[in-house]
Design a protein around this motif. Structure first.
Motif, mmCIF file in Angstrom:
data_model
loop_
_atom_site.group_PDB
_atom_site.id
_atom_site.type_symbol
_atom_site.label_atom_id
_atom_site.label_comp_id
_atom_site.label_asym_id
_atom_site.label_seq_id
_atom_site.Cartn_x
_atom_site.Cartn_y
_atom_site.Cartn_z
ATOM 1 N N VAL A 186 -27.952 9.640 -37.415
ATOM 2 C CA VAL A 186 -27.724 8.087 -37.226
ATOM 3 C C VAL A 186 -26.847 7.965 -39.006
ATOM 4 C CG1 VAL A 186 -28.401 6.539 -36.363
ATOM 5 C CG2 VAL A 186 -28.919 8.188 -35.263
ATOM 6 N N ARG A 187 -25.962 6.942 -38.371
ATOM 7 C CA ARG A 187 -25.185 6.708 -39.856
ATOM 8 C C ARG A 187 -25.324 5.176 -39.904
ATOM 9 N NH1 ARG A 187 -21.610 2.581 -39.748
ATOM 10 N NH2 ARG A 187 -20.197 2.707 -41.568
ATOM 11 N N ALA A 188 -26.269 4.195 -38.371
ATOM 12 C CA ALA A 188 -26.438 2.388 -38.807
ATOM 13 C C ALA A 188 -26.868 2.310 -37.775
ATOM 14 C CB ALA A 188 -25.497 1.952 -39.632
ATOM 15 N N ASN A 201 -24.405 3.478 -46.675
ATOM 16 C CA ASN A 201 -23.824 4.194 -45.535
ATOM 17 C C ASN A 201 -23.214 5.825 -45.550
ATOM 18 O OD1 ASN A 201 -24.599 1.502 -43.776
ATOM 19 N ND2 ASN A 201 -22.740 1.197 -44.015
ATOM 20 N N TYR A 202 -22.270 5.467 -46.633
ATOM 21 C CA TYR A 202 -21.383 7.183 -47.095
ATOM 22 C C TYR A 202 -22.842 8.368 -47.141
ATOM 23 C CZ TYR A 202 -17.974 4.118 -45.719
ATOM 24 O OH TYR A 202 -17.345 2.901 -44.882
ATOM 25 N N ALA A 203 -23.528 7.584 -48.441
ATOM 26 C CA ALA A 203 -24.258 8.533 -48.245
ATOM 27 C C ALA A 203 -25.812 9.108 -47.191
ATOM 28 C CB ALA A 203 -25.889 7.840 -49.445
ATOM 29 N N GLU A 233 -18.248 5.311 -34.108
ATOM 30 C CA GLU A 233 -17.294 5.452 -34.993
ATOM 31 C C GLU A 233 -16.720 5.968 -35.822
ATOM 32 O OE1 GLU A 233 -16.284 2.539 -38.737
ATOM 33 O OE2 GLU A 233 -18.531 2.781 -38.915
ATOM 34 N N VAL A 234 -15.742 6.653 -36.433
ATOM 35 C CA VAL A 234 -15.790 8.306 -36.801
ATOM 36 C C VAL A 234 -16.409 7.931 -39.096
ATOM 37 C CG1 VAL A 234 -14.251 10.454 -37.226
ATOM 38 C CG2 VAL A 234 -14.127 9.014 -35.495
ATOM 39 N N GLY A 235 -16.353 8.990 -38.915
ATOM 40 C CA GLY A 235 -17.008 9.183 -40.545
ATOM 41 C C GLY A 235 -16.367 7.386 -40.910
ATOM 42 N N SER A 236 -13.972 7.511 -41.360
ATOM 43 C CA SER A 236 -13.905 6.523 -41.609
ATOM 44 C C SER A 236 -13.067 6.492 -41.384
ATOM 45 C CB SER A 236 -13.831 6.781 -43.605
ATOM 46 O OG SER A 236 -13.063 8.538 -43.489
ATOM 47 N N MET A 237 -13.159 6.028 -40.463
ATOM 48 C CA MET A 237 -12.511 5.596 -39.306
ATOM 49 C C MET A 237 -13.332 5.169 -38.230
ATOM 50 S SD MET A 237 -9.829 8.601 -38.906
ATOM 51 C CE MET A 237 -10.448 9.789 -38.249
ATOM 52 N N GLY A 259 -12.717 -2.288 -38.839
ATOM 53 C CA GLY A 259 -11.390 -1.509 -40.108
ATOM 54 C C GLY A 259 -9.948 -2.588 -39.730
ATOM 55 N N VAL A 260 -9.399 -2.747 -40.695
ATOM 56 C CA VAL A 260 -8.215 -3.382 -40.993
ATOM 57 C C VAL A 260 -6.986 -2.353 -39.913
ATOM 58 C CG1 VAL A 260 -6.435 -4.129 -42.566
ATOM 59 C CG2 VAL A 260 -8.534 -3.844 -43.327
ATOM 60 N N THR A 261 -7.080 -1.080 -39.874
ATOM 61 C CA THR A 261 -5.844 -0.479 -38.963
ATOM 62 C C THR A 261 -6.184 -0.526 -38.251
ATOM 63 O OG1 THR A 261 -6.396 0.387 -40.754
ATOM 64 C CG2 THR A 261 -4.980 1.202 -39.278
ATOM 65 N N ARG A 262 -8.186 -0.923 -37.947
ATOM 66 C CA ARG A 262 -8.088 -1.273 -35.871
ATOM 67 C C ARG A 262 -7.834 -2.285 -35.770
ATOM 68 N NH1 ARG A 262 -11.973 -4.295 -33.852
ATOM 69 N NH2 ARG A 262 -13.364 -3.672 -32.279
ATOM 70 N N ASP A 263 -7.907 -3.811 -36.868
ATOM 71 C CA ASP A 263 -7.019 -4.741 -35.762
ATOM 72 C C ASP A 263 -5.433 -5.107 -35.768
ATOM 73 O OD1 ASP A 263 -8.143 -7.964 -36.021
ATOM 74 O OD2 ASP A 263 -6.554 -7.720 -37.611
ATOM 75 N N GLY A 300 -8.131 8.217 -34.532
ATOM 76 C CA GLY A 300 -9.180 7.482 -35.300
ATOM 77 C C GLY A 300 -8.035 6.493 -36.160
ATOM 78 N N THR A 301 -8.713 5.406 -36.307
ATOM 79 C CA THR A 301 -8.098 4.502 -37.470
ATOM 80 C C THR A 301 -8.032 4.094 -38.805
ATOM 81 O OG1 THR A 301 -8.907 2.877 -36.335
ATOM 82 C CG2 THR A 301 -6.899 3.535 -35.513
ATOM 83 N N GLY A 302 -7.850 3.808 -39.742
ATOM 84 C CA GLY A 302 -7.785 4.119 -41.371
ATOM 85 C C GLY A 302 -7.780 3.740 -42.520
ATOM 86 N N THR A 303 -7.535 3.373 -43.045
ATOM 87 C CA THR A 303 -6.670 3.371 -44.493
ATOM 88 C C THR A 303 -6.225 4.418 -44.334
ATOM 89 O OG1 THR A 303 -7.732 1.062 -44.985
ATOM 90 C CG2 THR A 303 -6.198 2.804 -47.073
#
Ligand SMILES: Cc1ncc(COP(=O)(O)O)c(C=O)c1O
Ligand SMILES: Cc1ncc(COP(=O)(O)O)c(C=O)c1O
Lengths: 357, 357
Positions: A186-188, A201-203, A233-237, A259-263, A300-303
């Motif tokens: 589980v991530r969060a 969260n990333y660790a 969500e996905v790892g960083s998306m 996410g800014v990309t999400r928005d 997925g969406t991310g920077t």
């Protein structure tokens, strides 16, 4: 803060810049960095741009023990006219302060830091690559520096901004990735730090990532930590599904990153008149829509990658192959539009770009 | 690893040692520290003891961004005969490797690191204070050092051990603390990193701690992240309840830390013939036992305070005052026995102490 001057120390030597077809992600850094410190007495002080260099900390500095830290990630793009554009950078400053709030880190002056960021990018402007798909990745971050082993909020901090020229996320244009739906780790969870952009969260995500990579998947899709049923969500998306003509994405429930990309994607879809909903989505619903032949696209969406089409979702051994493992037309259209706006190739309908001069 | 020699560089100057009645927790460090590095090619290499000094890292070092890090905490005690004793240090080495496993950090050679720890403590032996309740706190920790912004396990690490002389946790002997039962924030959940001793867990806890302190509580009691009903642990302590003559403590469910003190207390109770159970305990059960007048004692266990009696538990505004806010006789007996063993004042029945020579 507004009227504090940013002290600039120029680098004596300039590093060689890598060829744009050899750029990786986040391995090479530019000539300068921004830095400022925080103390209880002075607040944020001594904003300065200095040559990129190692930093020195006491081994007892809290960052090494209790992980009180936050970060951001955004990019600068070089246009055909040699302008340098940022994409919605004020959103990153806003999110940095939201993360600060959750992590008990003092608020920053968003305008001041954004201005410092622009000054830094401007100074290292030559590092913004021009080849298609390349950009300058910008990493602002704050670390706790007080040398103290008690579990408490630090009384001193360092805010830094570093820059890294990065290559195209996909060497041969966008192409679909395979994603593993995580069941064990589980991530969060609600009440935790999921909505903050903070190290822990990333660790926490590394182990699941490692396991899924061994099975040939590039990232994991997190489910909620409570019922292990609702999509996060996905790892960083962030993640989007196109089901029977309608687009859905998980709502901002407190445990995923906004996410800014999400928005931006939600805004684009609304503008185009494509139905889009932010709501709770169970993995069963996705599986059912797949079985019914209604799951048209997943992305997925991310920077980092902007849009990352998903070609396969593995859920407990069930392999859902989406759109025959090919990039869907909506995913492609969103990718093309966003990257065109980011690179100044298309009118900036939403006033999203900010020029660095 | 076994046959690697530890290189020692002696400090040229010695710092002044604080008076033993002025010792705080974790603010002052001794003259030396231990350090070794890890790379994929060499494994753990260059074990060395050097003067306590700042460390230098690239701003892109992964520890600053993704929090891949673990730590331990144990103590050295000075006996009346001027011996220096460690308390079950092999348990900390074992737990460090369990944490490593969860965080994708390479395993350490437990015997080698324990031996290095002993050499370091021996070198800075003069720093082990002798006044009652004082000790030398030992903090081994590992940080990820690769300068890379990709979310992945680091390819290089640094293991360090630093030492801090610490005062008695309670200036006037042990005394009961007030604890707030947390309902909003969550520390960890099954599948997360709760059972590892890693930075992110502590970063996540700061906010709840801050809120509860404002209301006059010294720590929070975490409930499970799923139903917010089952008792987990306190900030940096495990928790025990004495109900109607029997002792219960939450089982090791994957989201709490397996405390060394917790294990020692369970062993002591069994030895004394006091019934003790490790199982799931709901806050409702505790509240009911309180209402029935069966909640006799509550205490936390951890390296820092050894035993911390709980005088009040605040659950949604209901204030459960335990044993009239006084230290219970069992809590006191456990405290006396454990501290006597740690300080060599009592026969070491379980072979728990290890002399540093
Ligand atoms: C956990 C997580 N979710 C989502 C995102 C996407 O956010 P953004 O679109 O602002 O880059 C990121 C990364 O940037 C992330 O780290
Ligand atoms: C979260 C947490 N739980 C419990 C403990 C108690 O463990 P130990 O008895 O090994 O000190 C600690 C600290 O040391 C801790 O950080």
């Amino acid at each position: 803060m507004e009227n504090q001057q940013i002290q600039i120390t120029h680098s004596q030597s300039r590093k060689a810049k890598p060829a744009s077809d050899q750029l990786e992600f986040g391995r090479i850094f530019t000539d300068h960095m921004f830095m400022m410190d925080y103390s209880e007495e002075k607040g944020w002080y001594e904003p300065r741009i200095v040559p990129y260099q190692p930093i020195t900390l006491d081994p007892a500095a809290m960052i090494f023990h209790y992980g009180q830290t936050v970060f951001e990630g955004l990019k600068a793009y070089r246009t055909k006219e040699d302008k340098v554009l940022l994409f919605r950078p004020e959103k990153n400053m806003e999110r940095l302060n939201l993360s600060n709030e959750r992590l008990c880190i003092p608020q920053i002056d968003e305008d001041f830091v954004l201005n410092a960021l622009k000054q830094l990018v401007n100074l290292d402007k030559d590092w913004v690559p021009s080849a298609e798909g390349t950009s300058l990745y910008i990493r602002p971050f704050i670390i706790s520096t007080e040398p103290y082993l008690g579990v408490a909020a630090s009384k001193s901090y360092k805010l830094m901004i570093i820059l890294s020229p990065v290559g195209s996320y996909y060497k041969e244009g966008i192409h679909p990735v395979k994603i593993f739906v995580e069941r064990e780790f589980v991530r969060a969870v609600e009440g935790g730090t999921g909505k903050a952009k903070t190290a822990g969260n990333y660790a926490a995500s590394l182990k699941a990532q490692e396991v899924s990579e061994k099975q040939g998947y590039s990232q994991v899709l997190w489910l909620d930590g409570i019922e292990k049923r609702y999509i996060e969500e996905v790892g960083s998306m962030n993640i989007f599904f196109k089901i029977n003509g309608k687009v859905v994405t998980p709502e901002l429930n407190g445990s995923i990153l906004a996410g800014v990309t999400r928005d931006s994607v939600i805004n684009l879809l609304k503008y185009w008149g494509v139905p889009v909903q932010e709501r709770r989505i169970s993995i069963d619903e996705i599986y059912d829509s797949f079985k019914n032949g209604e799951l048209e696209e997943v992305f997925g969406t991310g920077t980092a990658a902007v849009i990352s089409p998903v070609g396969e979702l593995n859920w407990e051994g069930e392999k859902m192959v989406i759109n025959n493992g090919k990039t869907g037309s909506l995913s492609q259209k969103i990718y093309d539009t966003l990257t065109s706006i980011q690179n100044g190739l298309e009118p900036d309908l939403f006033d999203w770009t900010v020029e660095v001069k």
